[in-house]
Scaffold this motif. Structure first.
Motif, PDB file in Angstrom:
ATOM      1  N   ARG A 494      -1.952  11.274  10.140  1.00 54.86           N
ATOM      2  CA  ARG A 494      -0.728  12.168  10.091  1.00 54.86           C
ATOM      3  C   ARG A 494      -0.318  12.657  11.506  1.00 54.86           C
ATOM      4  O   ARG A 494       0.734  12.722  11.815  1.00 54.86           O
ATOM      5  CB  ARG A 494      -0.921  13.560   9.108  1.00 54.86           C
ATOM      6  N   GLU A 539      -4.762   9.287  -2.749  1.00 57.48           N
ATOM      7  CA  GLU A 539      -3.191   9.225  -2.866  1.00 57.48           C
ATOM      8  C   GLU A 539      -2.783   9.718  -1.622  1.00 57.48           C
ATOM      9  O   GLU A 539      -1.735   9.393  -1.016  1.00 57.48           O
ATOM     10  CB  GLU A 539      -2.886   9.976  -4.132  1.00 57.48           C
ATOM     11  N   ARG A 540      -3.415  10.702  -1.105  1.00 60.76           N
ATOM     12  CA  ARG A 540      -2.853  11.593   0.206  1.00 60.76           C
ATOM     13  C   ARG A 540      -3.008  10.500   1.206  1.00 60.76           C
ATOM     14  O   ARG A 540      -1.899  10.543   2.301  1.00 60.76           O
ATOM     15  CB  ARG A 540      -3.733  12.904   0.286  1.00 60.76           C
ATOM     16  N   ARG A 542      -2.745   7.325   1.197  1.00 58.91           N
ATOM     17  CA  ARG A 542      -1.737   6.277   0.957  1.00 58.91           C
ATOM     18  C   ARG A 542      -0.553   6.751   1.503  1.00 58.91           C
ATOM     19  O   ARG A 542       0.168   5.963   2.235  1.00 58.91           O
ATOM     20  CB  ARG A 542      -1.679   5.995  -0.533  1.00 58.91           C
ATOM     21  N   MET A 543      -0.129   8.133   1.064  1.00 54.82           N
ATOM     22  CA  MET A 543       1.284   8.691   1.713  1.00 54.82           C
ATOM     23  C   MET A 543       1.182   8.742   3.118  1.00 54.82           C
ATOM     24  O   MET A 543       2.095   8.352   3.856  1.00 54.82           O
ATOM     25  CB  MET A 543       1.319   9.964   1.078  1.00 54.82           C
ATOM     26  N   ALA A 544       0.159   9.071   3.769  1.00 57.56           N
ATOM     27  CA  ALA A 544      -0.084   9.296   5.130  1.00 57.56           C
ATOM     28  C   ALA A 544       0.080   7.937   5.954  1.00 57.56           C
ATOM     29  O   ALA A 544       0.740   7.781   6.922  1.00 57.56           O
ATOM     30  CB  ALA A 544      -1.176   9.752   5.671  1.00 57.56           C
ATOM     31  N   GLU A 546       1.586   4.986   4.754  1.00 57.62           N
ATOM     32  CA  GLU A 546       3.068   4.645   4.573  1.00 57.62           C
ATOM     33  C   GLU A 546       3.924   5.441   5.500  1.00 57.62           C
ATOM     34  O   GLU A 546       4.772   4.658   6.026  1.00 57.62           O
ATOM     35  CB  GLU A 546       3.668   4.972   3.126  1.00 57.62           C
ATOM     36  N   ASP A 547       3.809   6.555   5.724  1.00 52.59           N
ATOM     37  CA  ASP A 547       4.765   7.338   6.739  1.00 52.59           C
ATOM     38  C   ASP A 547       4.461   6.944   8.282  1.00 52.59           C
ATOM     39  O   ASP A 547       5.220   6.737   8.852  1.00 52.59           O
ATOM     40  CB  ASP A 547       4.313   8.808   6.656  1.00 52.59           C
ATOM     41  N   THR A 587      -3.094   2.442  -6.249  1.00 56.97           N
ATOM     42  CA  THR A 587      -2.780   2.168  -4.910  1.00 56.97           C
ATOM     43  C   THR A 587      -2.109   0.803  -4.620  1.00 56.97           C
ATOM     44  O   THR A 587      -1.213   0.484  -4.007  1.00 56.97           O
ATOM     45  CB  THR A 587      -3.998   2.318  -4.030  1.00 56.97           C
ATOM     46  N   HIS A 590       1.371   0.354  -6.282  1.00 56.56           N
ATOM     47  CA  HIS A 590       2.307   0.996  -5.245  1.00 56.56           C
ATOM     48  C   HIS A 590       2.806   0.092  -4.498  1.00 56.56           C
ATOM     49  O   HIS A 590       3.933  -0.359  -3.991  1.00 56.56           O
ATOM     50  CB  HIS A 590       1.882   2.324  -4.998  1.00 56.56           C
TER      51      HIS A 590
END
Length: 722
Positions: A494, A539-540, A542-544, A546-547, A587, A590
């Motif tokens: 992040r 999941e958290r 993965r979102m990080a 991707e960003d 994951t 997605h």
């Protein structure tokens, strides 16, 4: 013979009487006779009345036969029967005489037998009286015998229980502690209990002579047992002693502890304390005297604690450090010092920071014996910490199991284990806490969590509950540390420095590989456990990532390069998740979706790069519905497009092919992308040709139109190059 005349005379008299009766009515009668006659008539009249209803009489009268005649016939028949009987009697007279003689003889014999039996009955009567007397005497003697046997039994048991045989004294005083000694101890214990429990014994005179001897034997036995057991405990402190084997050898003497419990509780408490101190903590010498001097020698060594401390020190030499505080997903390579740390630690160890690899084998070897440090050290072998952790915990649960069973079997106290094992657990805890405090290896921590779970199952199968609280405590220590290290990885993504991470290269970024390997490792370790909290953390993560990838992609100046960068990174992530054999879960699904979406974007971008006019025309001036698009184009609009495509479509496809080869790291993915681009191009060109057919005068362009079969041939040709 005289019988015949007598019978004939009797017969004649009877006949005469009968004839007189028949004609009695013809004689003159006097008054008495007249009265008698009247009575006879009345009787006759009565008989006639009685015979009136007789059927036989009726038949006789009916036949017209006179009664007198009938009566004579009957008398004649009777006389004939009588004569026949007399004749038979005469015929059998000799037999009757013989029978009479035999009956007379029998009568004489029976008379003699009667005399004999009468005498016998008299004798039996006298014998019966004698038997009764003997029976009474026998019952009296039986009663006396039973009383004497009962008295003898009680007396013999009393004598057996209270007497002290010389052989017993020799064994207790001078004998070695062996199986015979154990049996003698049991006999001595029974005698002591007999003396103490039976109130009648306390009043006996024999007790005064025996009790002092029994007490001296008890004291001697207690003293010998104490010295023997303490010597066994003393052997535990010798170097390289196998504690479990020694404990098994001591178990056959466990009755000595039972004897001390029953007859020397203070000495038993000392032995118990001596064992606890031997296995756990050193003994304070102050206040010790007498036989406690033996304890001081035996327990000065901290056996179990020292063994575990020495084992831990040996394991530390085998430790291979995998990750440090800077080994995070989002930290740039240069800042971690990888280039300078390769000489310090093998590159293979560095590759294990985020990848599970062969480290999973530690769970497959969960039942294997603990490592033997000096053998591994001799081979110059190094291990990740989770391997050393498994070995230490395996040694701990095996030792605890052995100690728990020994304490229960030898001392008969399960609670003794906690006193004994407090020291070793403290030693292991201190070491574990120190290591965990500096551990930044998330995969290693998760492996340790799974190891603890497997060890809990092992102890459950063994039905040994002594380490339940300890294993729960270790598990509760590991999870917060894992969460802390995982959050460090998450924060590194992040808060990553985009400028330092960005490289002018569309191929997969090393952060993506780290993430994919890290995620695949954790997903694999969660397959059999289904930990929902870990799924949420992934999941958290993965979102990080991707960003972060989107931010890195935006650093490229061209949109197509941005898309290529994302496709390469998404494809690498999917490939690593598949290679891990974890089926990726949510994951992977997605990333497959976002990969598909970006491939579609890239296809449009690469086609626009080479056929922008064609695509714009098809999208704006044509439609899939012929009726709605026929009036929107004329031959002047489509002629340049048809001729331009005919002139350079092969060259453009070749350029697209080279672009795909150089842009995508995965040839298989590149093949699929090229096929998708060419297929989409074919669709666009098909719509153009349909539009040309509907344009007025469009037939003149037929010579310039490229056949669909030619385009399909080129598509197949490039497909075969992969």
């Amino acid at each position: 013979m005289e019988v015949i005349p007598a019978a004939a005379a009797a017969h004649d008299g009877q006949k005469q009487r009968f004839d007189l009766g028949v004609f009695v009515g013809d004689l003159p009668l006097d008054d008495d006779d007249a009265a008698s006659d009247n009575e006879s008539l009345e009787g006759l009249q009565q008989e006639l009345e009685d015979c009136k209803n007789d059927q036989e009489v009726a038949n006789i009268l009916a036949n017209g036969i006179k009664m007198r005649d009938y009566t004579k016939g009957v008398e004649n028949s009777i006389r004939q029967v009588e004569l026949d009987s007399i004749q038979d009697y005469i015929t059998e007279s000799e037999n009757l005489v013989l029978l009479h003689d035999q009956i007379s003889d029998c009568d004489n014999i029976l008379s003699q037998m009667e005399t004999v039996l009468t005498g016998f009955q008299t004798e039996i009567g006298s014998i019966s009286s004698e038997i009764k007397v003997l029976q009474e005497k026998s019952m009296d003697m039986g009663l006396k015998l039973r009383n004497r046997k009962a008295a003898e039994s009680k007396l013999s048991k009393f004598v057996e229980d209270i007497i002290v045989p010389p052989r017993m004294i020799d064994i207790i005083v001078d004998g070695e502690v062996n199986d015979e000694y154990m049996k003698t101890l049991e006999i001595l214990s029974k005698k002591i209990k007999f003396i103490e429990a039976d109130s009648m014994v306390k009043t006996s005179k024999a007790l005064k002579d025996v009790q002092p001897e029994v007490e001296r034997l008890r004291q001697k036995a207690v003293s010998k047992i104490f010295e023997f057991i303490i010597q066994k405990f003393y052997a535990l402190r010798k170097p390289k002693t196998n504690i479990q084997i020694l404990q098994q050898s001591v178990l056959k003497y466990k009755y000595t502890i039972v004897f001390l419990k029953e007859h020397a509780k203070e000495i038993y408490a000392e032995v118990r304390t001596a064992y606890i101190d031997t296995m756990n903590k050193p003994v304070n010498n102050e206040g010790m005297h007498g036989h406690w001097s033996v304890i001081i020698k035996a327990v000065h060594m901290v056996v179990l604690s020292a063994h575990f401390r020495a084992y831990i020190q040996a394991l530390e030499k085998l430790q291979l450090d995998i990750a440090t505080s800077t080994d995070l997903l989002g930290v740039e390579t240069r800042s971690t010092g990888y280039l300078f740390s390769i000489g310090k630690e093998p590159l293979k160890a560095r590759s294990s920071v985020f990848a599970l690899g062969e480290r999973i084998n530690v769970l497959k070897d969960i039942e294997q014996p603990a490592l033997i440090p000096h053998i591994s050290e001799a081979k110059s072998q190094k291990y990740p910490y989770e391997v050393l952790f498994r070995s230490l915990q395996k040694l701990l649960i095996d030792t605890a199991t052995s100690e728990y069973l020994f304490s229960d079997d030898f001392f008969g106290e399960e609670s003794l284990f906690q006193d004994i094992f407090a020291g070793p657990i403290q030693v292991v805890d201190e070491y574990f806490d120190a290591v965990l405090l500096n551990c930044y290896d998330a995969i290693g921590i998760m492996l340790m969590i799974r190891i603890i779970h497997q060890h809990q199952l092992i102890m459950f199968k063994r039905r040994i509950p002594c380490l339940d609280s300890y294993l729960d405590k270790v598990n509760m220590s590991l999870w917060p540390r894992f969460k802390m290290v995982f959050d460090l990885h998450l924060s590194s993504l992040r808060n990553a420095n985009i400028k330092t991470l960005w490289e002018d290269d569309v191929h997969p970024h090393y952060v993506t590989r780290r993430y994919a390997e890290f995620t695949a490792s954790l997903v694999h370790l969660n397959v059999e456990y289904g930990d929902g909290q870990l799924d949420l953390n992934l999941e958290r993560l993965r979102m990080a990532i991707e960003d972060l990838l989107v931010k890195l992609a935006k650093m490229f100046p061209k949109p197509k390069m941005q898309t290529v960068f994302l496709i390469n990174n998404y494809d690498l992530t999917i490939a690593i998740l598949k290679e891990a054999g974890t089926e990726g879960g949510k994951t992977q699904l997605h990333f497959e979706e976002v990969l598909k979406s970006n491939i579609a974007i890239y296809v449009e971008e690469v086609l626009l790069e080479h056929f922008s006019d064609l695509i714009k025309f098809v999208k704006t001036r044509t439609s899939e519905d012929p009726a709605s698009s026929s009036d929107k184009a004329n031959i002047g609009d489509v002629e340049p497009l048809v001729k331009d495509f005919a002139n350079r479509w092969k060259a453009a496809i070749e350029l697209m092919h080279k672009d795909v080869i150089t842009s995508f790291s995965n040839f298989l993915c590149g093949m699929e992308i090229l096929k998708a681009a060419l297929t989409q191009l074919l669709l666009y060109y098909t719509r153009l040709t349909e539009c040309v057919k509907r344009v007025n005068g469009g037939s003149v362009l037929n010579k310039d139109l490229v056949s669909i079969s030619s385009i399909l041939y080129e598509i197949k040709k490039y497909s075969r190059t992969f």
